[in-house]
Scaffold this active site. Structure first.
Site, PDB file in Angstrom:
ATOM      1  N   ARG A  53       0.826  -1.214   0.000  1.00  0.00           N
ATOM      2  CA  ARG A  53       0.000   0.000   0.000  1.00  0.00           C
ATOM      3  C   ARG A  53       0.855   1.257   0.000  1.00  0.00           C
ATOM      4  O   ARG A  53       1.801   1.368   0.781  1.00  0.00           O
ATOM      5  CB  ARG A  53      -0.921   0.023   1.223  1.00  0.00           C
ATOM      6  CG  ARG A  53      -1.964  -1.080   1.221  1.00  0.00           C
ATOM      7  CD  ARG A  53      -2.780  -1.098   2.511  1.00  0.00           C
ATOM      8  NE  ARG A  53      -3.816  -2.133   2.452  1.00  0.00           N
ATOM      9  CZ  ARG A  53      -3.601  -3.408   2.768  1.00  0.00           C
ATOM     10  NH1 ARG A  53      -2.425  -3.804   3.207  1.00  0.00           N
ATOM     11  NH2 ARG A  53      -4.592  -4.295   2.681  1.00  0.00           N
ATOM     12  N   HIS A  61      -0.728  -2.552  -4.572  1.00  0.00           N
ATOM     13  CA  HIS A  61      -0.166  -3.552  -5.494  1.00  0.00           C
ATOM     14  C   HIS A  61      -0.084  -3.076  -6.940  1.00  0.00           C
ATOM     15  O   HIS A  61      -0.432  -3.811  -7.874  1.00  0.00           O
ATOM     16  CB  HIS A  61      -0.974  -4.851  -5.429  1.00  0.00           C
ATOM     17  CG  HIS A  61      -0.872  -5.575  -4.123  1.00  0.00           C
ATOM     18  ND1 HIS A  61       0.278  -5.615  -3.361  1.00  0.00           N
ATOM     19  CD2 HIS A  61      -1.798  -6.307  -3.422  1.00  0.00           C
ATOM     20  CE1 HIS A  61       0.061  -6.339  -2.274  1.00  0.00           C
ATOM     21  NE2 HIS A  61      -1.176  -6.752  -2.275  1.00  0.00           N
ATOM     22  N   HIS A 120       2.334 -13.007  -5.012  1.00  0.00           N
ATOM     23  CA  HIS A 120       1.260 -12.960  -4.024  1.00  0.00           C
ATOM     24  C   HIS A 120       0.563 -14.317  -3.887  1.00  0.00           C
ATOM     25  O   HIS A 120      -0.662 -14.391  -3.777  1.00  0.00           O
ATOM     26  CB  HIS A 120       0.251 -11.879  -4.421  1.00  0.00           C
ATOM     27  CG  HIS A 120      -0.527 -11.305  -3.282  1.00  0.00           C
ATOM     28  ND1 HIS A 120      -1.513 -11.999  -2.629  1.00  0.00           N
ATOM     29  CD2 HIS A 120      -0.470 -10.095  -2.679  1.00  0.00           C
ATOM     30  CE1 HIS A 120      -2.041 -11.244  -1.687  1.00  0.00           C
ATOM     31  NE2 HIS A 120      -1.411 -10.076  -1.690  1.00  0.00           N
ATOM     32  N   ASP A 151      -1.351  -8.732   8.708  1.00  0.00           N
ATOM     33  CA  ASP A 151      -1.238  -8.098   7.390  1.00  0.00           C
ATOM     34  C   ASP A 151      -0.125  -7.063   7.507  1.00  0.00           C
ATOM     35  O   ASP A 151      -0.314  -5.896   7.188  1.00  0.00           O
ATOM     36  CB  ASP A 151      -2.571  -7.446   6.994  1.00  0.00           C
ATOM     37  CG  ASP A 151      -2.622  -7.076   5.514  1.00  0.00           C
ATOM     38  OD1 ASP A 151      -1.616  -7.267   4.810  1.00  0.00           O
ATOM     39  OD2 ASP A 151      -3.676  -6.569   5.080  1.00  0.00           O
ATOM     40  N   GLU A 195       5.055 -12.158   1.171  1.00  0.00           N
ATOM     41  CA  GLU A 195       5.369 -11.240   0.086  1.00  0.00           C
ATOM     42  C   GLU A 195       6.709 -10.556   0.379  1.00  0.00           C
ATOM     43  O   GLU A 195       6.776  -9.497   0.992  1.00  0.00           O
ATOM     44  CB  GLU A 195       4.246 -10.213  -0.055  1.00  0.00           C
ATOM     45  CG  GLU A 195       2.880 -10.840  -0.292  1.00  0.00           C
ATOM     46  CD  GLU A 195       1.737  -9.892   0.035  1.00  0.00           C
ATOM     47  OE1 GLU A 195       1.728  -8.759  -0.481  1.00  0.00           O
ATOM     48  OE2 GLU A 195       0.872 -10.279   0.847  1.00  0.00           O
TER      49      GLU A 195
END
Length: 344
Positions: free
Chosen positions: A76, A101, A175, A248, A309
């Site tokens: 982000r 992304h 991803h 996250d 990631e």
């Protein structure tokens, strides 16, 4: 070693890479998407260990970025803007006011040029894409190569390379959502993760980095000695709550270990290690994965996969002392991540 190529109904190329052990990796030229990874359990049973759609055409939208190459900047970017060399760049917003992304025209939704290859002990596909100056709001013409290589050591090697004619922002990752239980038999809550990370990045309520790094000690973010993903799901820690009861977050790697991540699934006996020269990783426990997507083995649900990631930090565009995503015009971006599958 073997490689098979077929054309999908959409006109995409679908590659199946198989090594001498029967391990198989399937991928598309569209988005460089990994659709399937078959690896054995402790009894030698080959099963899929990534999430993928049952219907190939569902990848055209792919709101969850299943298996895709994400960029130009994975992650982000706050307010979909950044400043660079005196200029301010406005990017496409695709998550509220923010850029996620690479935006709606990111690498996950382009058809890559492909070149399959095979040697005595490897098989793979080289993917290339030319992103034009201004695409998605980013400066510079960027030429990117991503190479997927499968070895007889059950390694899936991802090599990333890129050049630009203007200084720009770039950090690329894959991803894939991993689930080592095999054919999505269970959620990933009992996956046991060990990670060489002393700090993670604090998030605000919109999952945007605050600029603060938090010591993992005495938190559910301390994976240095290993812990189950369920620890964060069941945690009352504010940062787990912000991530919709899970993870996250960006973890900064310490540089003492070559092997950055180890994942174990007790029932199947499968183990996955992650080696990389990237400075950190977003670990995402599919907390936003909605129910109702028709996957190969079953319908989707929360906590069905975990993403690793590996990349630099988009927070570096707005805060100091974070791993930079800036690529200079005279530099070559060269990164590698290796996923190795073993049996305990």
């Amino acid at each position: 070693m073997n490689i098979e190529i077929e054309k999908t109904q959409n006109g995409w190329q679908h590659y199946q890479l198989t090594n001498g052990n029967g391990m198989r990796v399937s991928l598309l030229d569209y988005g460089g998407i990994i659709t399937e990874i078959l690896v054995p359990d402790r009894n030698g049973v080959l099963e899929n260990v990534v999430l993928g759609y049952k219907n190939i055409s569902d990848y055209e939208q792919n709101p969850n970025y299943f298996g895709a190459i994400t960029g130009r900047v994975a992650g982000r970017i706050q307010d979909a803007t950044f400043s660079l060399n005196g200029g301010i760049y406005s990017l496409d917003s695709n998550e509220g006011n923010h850029h996620l992304h690479g935006g709606p025209s990111g690498f996950h939704q382009v058809v890559w040029e492909t070149a399959p290859f095979q040697t005595d002990d490897t098989v793979g596909v080289k993917l290339t894409h030319a992103s034009e100056d201004g695409e998605g709001g980013y400066p510079g013409n960027v030429n990117t190569t991503v190479t997927y290589t499968l070895t007889n050591q059950n390694e899936l090697i991802l090599d990333y390379s890129a050049t630009t004619d203007k200084t720009t922002a770039l950090t690329i990752t894959n991803h894939s959502y991993f689930n080592l239980s095999g054919n999505l038999a269970e959620t990933v809550q009992n996956h046991f993760v060990t990670m060489a990370s002393d700090e993670f990045v604090e998030l605000d309520e919109e999952l945007i980095p605050t600029g603060k790094k938090i010591d993992v000690t005495d938190t559910p973010f301390d994976f240095r000695q290993g812990r189950k993903i369920a620890d964060g799901i069941q945690s009352t820690h504010e940062q787990n709550r912000i991530a919709d009861n899970g993870y996250d977050h960006y973890f900064l790697f310490n540089q003492t270990n070559d092997e950055k991540i180890n994942v174990r699934e007790e029932t199947s006996g499968r183990m996955m290690t992650v080696k990389t020269n990237q400075p950190g990783v977003f670990m995402y426990t599919s907390t936003n994965l909605e129910e109702g997507f028709e996957l190969v083995e079953r319908d989707s649900e929360k906590y069905l996969g975990v993403c690793f990631e590996t990349q630099a930090s988009p927070a570096s565009l707005h805060h100091k002392d974070f791993p930079s995503v800036i690529l200079q015009a005279d530099e070559t971006y060269e990164k590698q991540t290796v996923f190795t599958f073993k049996i305990e």
